[in-house]
Design a protein around this motif. Structure first.
Motif, PDB file in Angstrom:
ATOM      1  N   GLU A  32      15.956 -17.937  16.175  1.00 51.15           N
ATOM      2  CA  GLU A  32      14.999 -18.958  15.756  1.00 51.15           C
ATOM      3  C   GLU A  32      15.694 -20.040  14.924  1.00 51.15           C
ATOM      4  O   GLU A  32      15.389 -21.242  15.055  1.00 51.15           O
ATOM      5  CB  GLU A  32      13.880 -18.295  14.939  1.00 51.15           C
ATOM      6  N   PHE A  33      16.637 -19.634  14.072  1.00 51.24           N
ATOM      7  CA  PHE A  33      17.382 -20.597  13.267  1.00 51.24           C
ATOM      8  C   PHE A  33      18.210 -21.522  14.166  1.00 51.24           C
ATOM      9  O   PHE A  33      18.266 -22.745  13.951  1.00 51.24           O
ATOM     10  CB  PHE A  33      18.295 -19.863  12.278  1.00 51.24           C
ATOM     11  N   TYR A  34      18.852 -20.936  15.182  1.00 50.04           N
ATOM     12  CA  TYR A  34      19.634 -21.745  16.117  1.00 50.04           C
ATOM     13  C   TYR A  34      18.737 -22.733  16.877  1.00 50.04           C
ATOM     14  O   TYR A  34      19.121 -23.880  17.123  1.00 50.04           O
ATOM     15  CB  TYR A  34      20.373 -20.857  17.108  1.00 50.04           C
ATOM     16  N   LYS A  35      17.541 -22.292  17.254  1.00 54.69           N
ATOM     17  CA  LYS A  35      16.614 -23.181  17.956  1.00 54.69           C
ATOM     18  C   LYS A  35      16.226 -24.358  17.066  1.00 54.69           C
ATOM     19  O   LYS A  35      16.106 -25.495  17.537  1.00 54.69           O
ATOM     20  CB  LYS A  35      15.366 -22.408  18.391  1.00 54.69           C
ATOM     21  N   LYS A  36      16.030 -24.077  15.778  1.00 49.95           N
ATOM     22  CA  LYS A  36      15.717 -25.151  14.838  1.00 49.95           C
ATOM     23  C   LYS A  36      16.885 -26.135  14.769  1.00 49.95           C
ATOM     24  O   LYS A  36      16.691 -27.364  14.722  1.00 49.95           O
ATOM     25  CB  LYS A  36      15.423 -24.554  13.461  1.00 49.95           C
ATOM     26  N   ALA A  37      18.113 -25.596  14.771  1.00 50.77           N
ATOM     27  CA  ALA A  37      19.299 -26.453  14.737  1.00 50.77           C
ATOM     28  C   ALA A  37      19.394 -27.309  15.992  1.00 50.77           C
ATOM     29  O   ALA A  37      19.738 -28.495  15.929  1.00 50.77           O
ATOM     30  CB  ALA A  37      20.553 -25.588  14.589  1.00 50.77           C
ATOM     31  N   SER A  96      22.940 -23.494   6.356  1.00 48.06           N
ATOM     32  CA  SER A  96      24.190 -23.270   7.081  1.00 48.06           C
ATOM     33  C   SER A  96      24.612 -24.528   7.819  1.00 48.06           C
ATOM     34  O   SER A  96      23.772 -25.292   8.309  1.00 48.06           O
ATOM     35  CB  SER A  96      24.039 -22.120   8.077  1.00 48.06           C
ATOM     36  N   ASP A  97      25.920 -24.737   7.899  1.00 52.79           N
ATOM     37  CA  ASP A  97      26.447 -25.726   8.820  1.00 52.79           C
ATOM     38  C   ASP A  97      26.412 -25.100  10.215  1.00 52.79           C
ATOM     39  O   ASP A  97      26.713 -23.908  10.380  1.00 52.79           O
ATOM     40  CB  ASP A  97      27.886 -26.106   8.462  1.00 52.79           C
ATOM     41  N   VAL A  98      26.051 -25.891  11.201  1.00 53.97           N
ATOM     42  CA  VAL A  98      25.977 -25.406  12.580  1.00 53.97           C
ATOM     43  C   VAL A  98      26.810 -26.316  13.468  1.00 53.97           C
ATOM     44  O   VAL A  98      26.699 -27.545  13.395  1.00 53.97           O
ATOM     45  CB  VAL A  98      24.519 -25.366  13.101  1.00 53.97           C
ATOM     46  N   TYR A  99      27.661 -25.701  14.257  1.00 53.75           N
ATOM     47  CA  TYR A  99      28.506 -26.444  15.192  1.00 53.75           C
ATOM     48  C   TYR A  99      28.082 -26.087  16.613  1.00 53.75           C
ATOM     49  O   TYR A  99      27.892 -24.921  16.936  1.00 53.75           O
ATOM     50  CB  TYR A  99      29.978 -26.069  14.982  1.00 53.75           C
ATOM     51  N   MET A 100      27.916 -27.106  17.443  1.00 50.63           N
ATOM     52  CA  MET A 100      27.470 -26.881  18.822  1.00 50.63           C
ATOM     53  C   MET A 100      28.350 -27.613  19.819  1.00 50.63           C
ATOM     54  O   MET A 100      28.756 -28.757  19.591  1.00 50.63           O
ATOM     55  CB  MET A 100      26.026 -27.358  19.013  1.00 50.63           C
ATOM     56  N   VAL A 101      28.652 -26.930  20.912  1.00 54.26           N
ATOM     57  CA  VAL A 101      29.224 -27.558  22.097  1.00 54.26           C
ATOM     58  C   VAL A 101      28.090 -27.641  23.099  1.00 54.26           C
ATOM     59  O   VAL A 101      27.412 -26.642  23.354  1.00 54.26           O
ATOM     60  CB  VAL A 101      30.391 -26.726  22.668  1.00 54.26           C
TER      61      VAL A 101
END
Length: 526
Positions: free
Chosen positions: A131-136, A177-182
């Motif tokens: 859920e946190f990743y989806k928010k990101a 959290s910092d989030v990095y995405m490719v």
């Protein structure tokens, strides 16, 4: 290179192998196929997992057409090339329903940002992390963009901003959290989906990955990813750059040069020689690509020395000019890498493991030294981990090995999780003193793990090696490759175990993790 490697029949099929005789989840065969779409070759693997044992059934490769520097130029030609790979991957009685595809770096883009989420106090589980990743994703990505890799780092919890390595199991009221995405644009993804659909309307793309990341996970050691490492996969047409710190994937980029860059420059050799030795001006005469490839291959094999004279297309050349050209182009590649690293914002002192290189240009003499001198980092050459079912793994196979290992690891851990949940549910339903004791042991072990992750945010780093020092270690030094990865795909260093149903003289790699599960299960039932 390799045509086809076939190891059908290498798997044993013992139902007693890990003690889960009645478990359909573990005894069923899982078939997976992966395809690496490179600029020079398209490679494919079909493999099988039975009872936690993984084996490559077939490895194939064909020449790439329809793509230049990782960008599609001709859909039809590319479709035909992929169709040839899929056709050669066919194995009797083994069906391919979906494939994992690896693409060059140009297909992907990256983004990073800081994300905060507030909760009523709760214990974090895997659904909460998703859920946190989806928010990101909602915050960082636009419509028409799809995340293919996500990483959290610099994780802080609660109002006191306690730093943790892993959220799972922590009780929190706030996460930052910092989030990095490719990510990949849906238009690009749709192109590949249509190509696969045209080959086989029932075939689906199960997962898509960046080849540079896949190559990194098959080539880097655990200590390198922990201490901070810059990984370069210098392929034929593109160089992918992946950076890891504290085992987190935190940066990805690419430059549009690779091994073919040398060949292209060698084709201009007559102009280069004319400029230096004759009229100090360039001429339009060139060497055809076929002969340029031959010259490059001879140079790689050290058949062209500085003082050697050779003749191409009726013209005499000195070996020193080949070396001068190659060194100059290596310097250009190193300069481009240095520019990308400068833009990354990373501090050299945080990259304690320096640079690791692999890929088609790994064999270029002097490249590692030039990159080290140009960037100021120590450099290690690396080959991908050995893999059961392929006779020999070379520097061009990092992506295909990584793709296969990643998808099999996913299936492996999924089955392991299901079986552990099954065992735990059995224990909970039978309130014997022994089972209660086991439950307490599991709880204590999980609590201890969470506490260790909290206290050990940055594990100890290896001794620092002076920058600018080139260290060329043996490419097959994979002794500290990610343990989970090794357990799944196996290597020449993997634990080998003979079983009563294995073909004579054919020991199979058996993961320690599965052995532990067997012992755990037996402890519950004894």
């Amino acid at each position: 290179m390799f045509g086809e490697s076939n190891s059908v029949g290498n798997l044993k099929n013992s139902k007693d192998i890990i003690g889960f005789n009645d478990s359909k989840d573990f005894n069923d065969s899982i078939i997976k196929a992966v395809i690496d779409i490179g600029n020079s070759k398209i490679k494919g693997i079909i493999g099988e997992m039975i009872n936690g044992y993984v084996s490559v059934l077939k490895y194939v490769e064909v020449d790439t057409v329809g793509i230049v520097k990782s960008e599609i130029e001709n859909d039809s030609e590319l479709s035909n090339a992929i169709a040839r790979v899929l056709d050669r991957l066919k194995v009797p009685n083994k069906t391919i329903d979906a494939i994992t595809i690896g693409l060059g770096g140009n297909a992907f883009k990256t983004i990073r940002g800081n994300v905060v989420s507030v909760y009523e106090e709760k214990k974090i589980n895997e659904d909460d992390i998703e859920e946190f990743y989806k928010k990101a994703e909602n915050k960082l990505l636009k419509n028409g963009e799809k995340a293919i890799h996500r990483e959290m780092y610099n994780i802080k919890i609660n109002e006191n901003k306690q730093r943790v390595a892993n959220l799972l199991g922590h009780t929190v009221s706030q996460i930052e959290s910092d989030v990095y995405m490719v990510y990949i644009e849906n238009l690009v993804l749709k192109k590949y989906e249509n190509i696969i659909k045209n080959i086989n309307s029932k075939l689906k793309i199960e997962k898509i990955m960046a080849n540079g990341y896949a190559s990194a996970i098959s080539s880097l050691r655990n200590d390198e990813k922990n201490a901070g490492v810059i990984f370069l996969d210098i392929g034929d047409g593109v160089t992918d750059i992946a950076i890891f710190k504290n085992k987190k994937f935190i940066f990805f980029d690419n430059i549009k040069v690779g091994a073919l860059y040398y060949i292209n420059e060698i084709s201009k050799l007559p102009s280069y020689v004319n400029y230096i030795e004759k009229e100090n001006k360039y001429i339009k005469t060139t060497i055809n690509i076929k002969n340029a490839v031959e010259i490059f291959e001879k140079y790689i094999k050290k058949e062209i020395l500085d003082d050697k004279i050779f003749v191409i297309e009726g013209i005499t050349y000195k070996g020193k000019y080949i070396k001068a050209l190659v060194d100059y182009r290596s310097d250009v590649i190193a300069g481009l890498v240095k520019t990308i690293l400068g833009k990354s914002g990373l501090k050299p002192e945080n990259m304690r493991s320096g640079i690791v290189i692999t890929g088609g240009a790994l064999v270029v003499d002097g490249l590692a030294e030039i990159i080290s001198e140009k960037t100021g980092y120590k450099v290690r050459k690396a080959l991908p981990i050995e893999i059961n079912g392929i006779e020999k793994v070379d520097e061009r196979m990092g992506a295909i090995v990584g793709l296969f290992g990643e998808i099999m690891q996913y299936e492996y851990l999924k089955m392991k999780k299901l079986k552990i949940e099954e065992i735990e549910n059995t224990i909970k339903n039978e309130k014997t003193p022994e089972n209660v004791a086991v439950q307490n042991d599991i709880k204590n072990e999980n609590d201890e793990k969470t506490q260790n992750e909290t206290n050990t945010i940055v594990p100890p780093l290896p001794p620092e090696i002076p920058s600018g020092t080139t260290t060329i270690t043996e490419p097959n030094d994979d002794s500290n490759i990610d343990d989970r990865f090794r357990e799944v795909i196996g290597s020449k260093e993997a634990e080998l175990e003979e079983t009563e149903n294995a073909p004579e003289g054919k020991p199979k790699a058996k993961s320690k993790l599965w052995t532990n599960i067997k012992e755990w299960f037996q402890n519950f039932t004894d």
